[in-house]
Design a protein around this motif. Structure first.
Motif, PDB file in Angstrom:
ATOM      1  N   LEU A  51     -29.136  -9.284 -48.599  1.00  0.00           N
ATOM      2  CA  LEU A  51     -28.458  -9.782 -49.820  1.00  0.00           C
ATOM      3  C   LEU A  51     -26.995 -10.380 -49.197  1.00  0.00           C
ATOM      4  CD1 LEU A  51     -28.779  -7.158 -52.390  1.00  0.00           C
ATOM      5  CD2 LEU A  51     -30.111  -9.485 -52.296  1.00  0.00           C
ATOM      6  N   SER A  56     -20.971 -12.304 -49.660  1.00  0.00           N
ATOM      7  CA  SER A  56     -21.076 -13.152 -50.912  1.00  0.00           C
ATOM      8  C   SER A  56     -20.229 -12.373 -51.953  1.00  0.00           C
ATOM      9  CB  SER A  56     -22.579 -13.296 -51.639  1.00  0.00           C
ATOM     10  OG  SER A  56     -23.360 -14.108 -50.547  1.00  0.00           O
ATOM     11  N   LEU A  59     -22.140 -10.430 -54.998  1.00  0.00           N
ATOM     12  CA  LEU A  59     -23.224  -9.488 -54.795  1.00  0.00           C
ATOM     13  C   LEU A  59     -22.673  -8.296 -54.644  1.00  0.00           C
ATOM     14  CD1 LEU A  59     -25.746 -11.549 -52.910  1.00  0.00           C
ATOM     15  CD2 LEU A  59     -26.356 -10.137 -54.796  1.00  0.00           C
ATOM     16  N   TYR A  74     -26.886  -1.773 -57.319  1.00  0.00           N
ATOM     17  CA  TYR A  74     -26.700  -3.126 -56.981  1.00  0.00           C
ATOM     18  C   TYR A  74     -26.717  -3.989 -58.320  1.00  0.00           C
ATOM     19  CZ  TYR A  74     -27.236  -2.110 -51.989  1.00  0.00           C
ATOM     20  OH  TYR A  74     -27.302  -1.520 -50.569  1.00  0.00           O
ATOM     21  N   VAL A  76     -25.433  -8.329 -59.552  1.00  0.00           N
ATOM     22  CA  VAL A  76     -24.870  -9.517 -59.324  1.00  0.00           C
ATOM     23  C   VAL A  76     -23.936  -9.784 -60.424  1.00  0.00           C
ATOM     24  CG1 VAL A  76     -25.142 -12.316 -59.230  1.00  0.00           C
ATOM     25  CG2 VAL A  76     -26.957 -10.585 -58.366  1.00  0.00           C
ATOM     26  N   ASN A 128     -35.052  -6.297 -53.863  1.00  0.00           N
ATOM     27  CA  ASN A 128     -34.156  -7.692 -53.560  1.00  0.00           C
ATOM     28  C   ASN A 128     -34.431  -8.920 -54.569  1.00  0.00           C
ATOM     29  OD1 ASN A 128     -32.749  -9.558 -51.188  1.00  0.00           O
ATOM     30  ND2 ASN A 128     -34.692 -10.479 -51.933  1.00  0.00           N
ATOM     31  N   ASP A 129     -35.622  -8.967 -55.060  1.00  0.00           N
ATOM     32  CA  ASP A 129     -35.868 -10.026 -56.088  1.00  0.00           C
ATOM     33  C   ASP A 129     -35.322  -9.499 -57.392  1.00  0.00           C
ATOM     34  OD1 ASP A 129     -37.690 -11.266 -54.133  1.00  0.00           O
ATOM     35  OD2 ASP A 129     -39.282 -10.391 -54.894  1.00  0.00           O
ATOM     36  N   LEU A 132     -31.437 -10.262 -57.235  1.00  0.00           N
ATOM     37  CA  LEU A 132     -31.166 -11.791 -57.312  1.00  0.00           C
ATOM     38  C   LEU A 132     -31.520 -12.180 -58.779  1.00  0.00           C
ATOM     39  CD1 LEU A 132     -31.941 -12.629 -53.891  1.00  0.00           C
ATOM     40  CD2 LEU A 132     -30.059 -12.383 -54.884  1.00  0.00           C
ATOM     41  N   SER A 133     -32.602 -11.556 -59.551  1.00  0.00           N
ATOM     42  CA  SER A 133     -32.591 -12.208 -60.820  1.00  0.00           C
ATOM     43  C   SER A 133     -31.962 -11.882 -61.769  1.00  0.00           C
ATOM     44  CB  SER A 133     -34.274 -11.774 -61.299  1.00  0.00           C
ATOM     45  OG  SER A 133     -34.372 -10.412 -61.733  1.00  0.00           O
ATOM     46  N   ARG A 205     -37.274 -19.671 -52.335  1.00  0.00           N
ATOM     47  CA  ARG A 205     -36.017 -19.289 -52.264  1.00  0.00           C
ATOM     48  C   ARG A 205     -35.523 -19.087 -53.621  1.00  0.00           C
ATOM     49  NH1 ARG A 205     -33.498 -19.806 -47.270  1.00  0.00           N
ATOM     50  NH2 ARG A 205     -34.609 -21.017 -45.703  1.00  0.00           N
ATOM     51  N   SER A 206     -35.871 -20.020 -54.587  1.00  0.00           N
ATOM     52  CA  SER A 206     -35.247 -20.019 -56.018  1.00  0.00           C
ATOM     53  C   SER A 206     -35.914 -18.925 -56.828  1.00  0.00           C
ATOM     54  CB  SER A 206     -35.433 -21.330 -56.669  1.00  0.00           C
ATOM     55  OG  SER A 206     -36.950 -21.509 -56.923  1.00  0.00           O
TER      56      SER A 206
END
Length: 514
Positions: A51, A56, A59, A74, A76, A128-129, A132-133, A205-206
């Motif tokens: 990540l 970043s 994050l 974790y 965002v 991870n997914d 990031l969502s 990636r998106s």
């Protein structure tokens, strides 16, 4: 049995015994499926590397201790609802060790994490997914599974009426850029347990969320499977243009300007097509919903017609048809009469150009068409306070002065204005632009070959549309192939009690609506 996977800072592979293994930190190795380890430090090392935690700024990993157990949290920054997270952490802060052991995850899910959506995950990739969502991922020392808590609060706007699909009477809500809001607006109108909304992720990636919506007992299973298969086959790094990019994969590579799917930003229009048996596609970050399959005549219908009584709705529909036809054929037909004035009856001679210009009529049309497009683009980019000034410049300087200096004859401006109004009266913006391109081709054919050119161009245009299919659906149905009852429904806005059959073109499992 291996205890887990541990990252070495030097990036080398090294065995340390039956309990622990190490891997390198290359991108290829990090993409492998890694199961969550009981050692929280190993999980943190892997996730921090994947990540970019510490690099970043948005994050974040919070390391905390509740009930004598180490937690790694974790999320965002910007996605997570801070109020919900604070409430969860307050409840966890009061825990004692005996509250968590044994079966720590079971106690957390069933008793201490007071949130609606809590799920377990088993792999680092899932963690991870989900991070990031926008979801909160909680890893606990000594546990081989993690928790995902949906605390998302996406930045977005409230539902409001879309600018391109306004109605005089009717609902004023519209889809937004948030997927869950759009699906909720649809379910508000169809409270049927058979309404299915299946989600997939597209983009390496998106990882864009794409939702496929349909009525299980109405929609054609073959159509549903076809849409799912096409979406699953998409291989691309991302969908930055959301539904537009998805559409080009869905329909295929083609230079045909005519829209193969219909877009709508109105929940009532989406619900109406679901009830007919269509399959809808929602793409996160887009307020536009894709309706499949569609024909040419789907793009000339508007919600305003259904908001009026049948007689008024039919009148409005016919006015729209007139505008669509005028946007296509008015200019090339008038250009034919300019070149062949003997074809005009004596009573219609007044429609021809009374004045002359050094610029041929055809090139006047081309210049005027380009000028209208330039003004349209300028209107989109002009700040609102300056829009009035831009309109005055377009009307006075470009219109009136251009005629006085002899750049255009008045009739060119008149008929081009009617064609432009017909284009903007077309309910589908994409269809209006496609008709404009067809009109330019017709004008060129008339300029080069007069009447034979117009006949040839319109014949080719009709053949191309006839051979066009949208997800195995004839584009000109019900005109070609002809279906009398469906054609009547296109030409007339029938009363709702009389519309007791679903359109056969979507091959519904249940044809009866009442």
């Amino acid at each position: 049995m291996k205890k887990g996977i541990k990252l070495k800072s030097n990036g080398t592979n090294e065995k340390k015994g039956p309990e622990t293994a190490t891997i390198d930190t290359t991108e290829e190795s990090l993409q492998k499926t890694l199961h969550i380890s009981r050692d929280i430090e190993e999980n943190k090392n892997i996730l921090d590397e994947k990540l970019g935690v510490g690099k970043s700024f948005d994050l974040i990993c919070r390391e905390m201790n509740f009930g004598g157990k180490d937690f790694a949290i974790y999320f965002v920054n910007g996605f997570a609802n801070s109020d919900v997270m604070t409430q969860i952490l307050k409840e966890l802060a009061n825990l004692k060790r005996e509250d968590l052991v044994p079966n720590t995850l079971k106690h957390l899910i069933e008793t201490y994490v007071s949130h609606i959506q809590v799920n377990k995950i088993k792999t680092i990739n899932e963690a991870n997914d989900n991070i990031l969502s926008g979801q909160l991922v909680m890893l606990i020392d000594g546990e081989k599974e993690g928790l995902v808590i949906d605390v998302r609060s996406y930045p977005g706007r409230t539902p409001q009426e879309p600018d391109t699909e306004r109605v005089v009477r009717g609902s004023r809500d519209g889809f937004t850029e948030t997927l869950v809001v759009n699906t909720a607006l649809t379910r508000r109108r169809i409270r049927d347990e058979r309404l299915r909304m299946e989600i997939q992720q597209v983009g390496e990636r998106s990882k864009t969320d794409v939702c496929i919506a349909y009525l299980q007992d109405v929609a054609d299973p073959g159509l549903v499977n076809l849409v799912k298969q096409k979406i699953q086959e998409i291989s691309i790094d991302g969908l930055p243009m959301s539904e537009r990019s998805l559409n080009e994969f869905l329909i295929g590579r083609s230079w045909n300007p005519y829209p193969m799917v219909r877009y709508t930003e109105r929940p009532d229009v989406a619900a109406q097509h679901l009830l007919e048996g269509h399959v809808l596609i929602y793409v996160d970050t887009s307020p536009g919903v894709i309706i499949t399959p569609t024909t040419f005549f789907h793009h000339v219908q508007h919600a305003e017609e259904s908001r009026q009584n049948p007689m008024t709705g039919t009148y409005i529909r016919w006015i729209r048809f007139f505008g669509v036809i005028a946007s296509l054929f008015l200019l090339p037909l008038w250009l034919i009469y300019v070149y062949e004035p003997n074809l005009l009856p004596h009573s219609l001679e007044f429609i021809g150009p009374k004045d002359t210009s050094k610029i041929p009529i055809f090139f006047q049309f081309i210049l005027a068409e380009l000028g209208i497009d330039l003004m349209r683009m300028a209107a989109v980019h002009t700040p609102t306070p300056l829009a009035t000034a831009m309109g005055l410049i377009a009307a006075v300087l470009i219109g009136e002065v251009a005629i006085k200096v002899g750049l255009f004859v008045p009739e060119v401006i008149l008929y081009l204005s009617i064609a432009a109004i017909g284009m903007y009266a077309t309910p589908s913006y994409e269809l209006g632009l496609a008709n404009k391109i067809a009109r330019l081709i017709f004008l060129l054919a008339v300029y080069l070959f007069k009447i034979p050119g117009f006949v040839f161009a319109t014949t080719i245009w009709l053949i191309v549309l006839t051979m066009t299919n949208s997800l195995n659906t004839p584009y000109l149905w019900p005109f070609i192939p002809f279906n009398f009852h469906a054609m009547v429904n296109i030409l007339l806005r029938k009363p709702v009690p009389f519309m007791n059959k679903r359109p056969s073109i979507v091959h519904p499992q249940n044809q009866n609506r009442q």
